[in-house]
Design a protein around this motif. Structure first.
Motif, PDB file in Angstrom:
ATOM      1  N   TYR A  17       0.845  -1.195   0.000  1.00  0.00           N
ATOM      2  CA  TYR A  17       0.000   0.000   0.000  1.00  0.00           C
ATOM      3  C   TYR A  17       0.883   1.247   0.000  1.00  0.00           C
ATOM      4  O   TYR A  17       1.898   1.291   0.683  1.00  0.00           O
ATOM      5  CB  TYR A  17      -0.920   0.028   1.220  1.00  0.00           C
ATOM      6  N   SER A  73      -9.938  -4.402   1.030  1.00  0.00           N
ATOM      7  CA  SER A  73      -8.764  -4.420   1.898  1.00  0.00           C
ATOM      8  C   SER A  73      -9.057  -5.176   3.192  1.00  0.00           C
ATOM      9  O   SER A  73      -8.232  -5.976   3.661  1.00  0.00           O
ATOM     10  CB  SER A  73      -8.314  -2.993   2.218  1.00  0.00           C
ATOM     11  N   ASP A  95      -5.022   5.019   0.546  1.00  0.00           N
ATOM     12  CA  ASP A  95      -4.288   3.797   0.890  1.00  0.00           C
ATOM     13  C   ASP A  95      -4.008   3.712   2.387  1.00  0.00           C
ATOM     14  O   ASP A  95      -3.993   2.623   2.961  1.00  0.00           O
ATOM     15  CB  ASP A  95      -2.984   3.716   0.113  1.00  0.00           C
ATOM     16  N   THR A 132      -1.457  -6.190  -4.042  1.00  0.00           N
ATOM     17  CA  THR A 132      -1.817  -4.789  -3.905  1.00  0.00           C
ATOM     18  C   THR A 132      -3.141  -4.555  -4.618  1.00  0.00           C
ATOM     19  O   THR A 132      -3.244  -4.822  -5.799  1.00  0.00           O
ATOM     20  CB  THR A 132      -0.743  -3.869  -4.494  1.00  0.00           C
TER      21      THR A 132
END
Length: 166
Positions: A76, A121, A82, A161
């Motif tokens: 990140y 995430s 992020d 990612t």
């Protein structure tokens, strides 16, 4: 308008980070600098952490070093969305702290257009091997790829990612 909201998030990080580390973090500082990290072998986690700091113009923040370790392990960036997504990932991985809850709540309110990214995430964090509480200072000499392989499975390594869609 989004730029103003991102600036607000950056400002909030800036003012709360020092307060949080001074009054709430109880761990021992690493007493290392970016230059110390860059002396590790090029394949080590420590070196990769030093490169991340150098590329972003950062230095280690005493008692908050593990946060930068999270960035290096997960890929990140330090962009505002992020930073919030990384907290979601850590929450999914089992981390609990007042600061994390604050970032997740305020970040979602201030930058709601990234909500799907945040959820991805969170789910990634749930599916990773537990890493949020590793002794990262003790792992600085560890081969970076070996460390990543111990946290991510093969499929996750291919897509480690998450890219934002906005």
């Amino acid at each position: 308008m989004r730029r103003y909201r991102k600036n607000l998030v950056a400002f909030l990080f800036e003012i709360t980070q020092g307060i949080y580390t001074k009054y709430f973090k109880k761990n021992t500082p690493w007493n290392l600098t970016k230059l110390d990290l860059l002396k590790y072998t090029k394949t080590s986690f420590g070196y990769k952490l030093g490169v991340f700091l150098d590329q972003n113009g950062f230095d280690l923040i005493p008692k908050a070093e593990r946060h930068d370790a999270y960035h290096v392990i997960t890929g990140y960036t330090s962009k505002e969305e992020d930073e919030i997504a990384l907290q979601y990932l850590c929450y999914g991985n089992g981390k609990r702290s007042l600061y994390l809850f604050g970032v997740v709540c305020l970040g979602t309110i201030i930058l709601p257009e990234y909500y799907r990214y945040y959820l991805k995430s969170y789910h990634l964090g749930k599916n990773l091997n537990r890493f949020y509480d590793l002794d990262f200072k003790g792992l600085l000499k560890t081969d970076f790829q070996t460390l990543k392989t111990s946290i991510f499975n093969k499929n996750q390594l291919k897509n480690e990612t998450l890219k934002t869609t906005i």
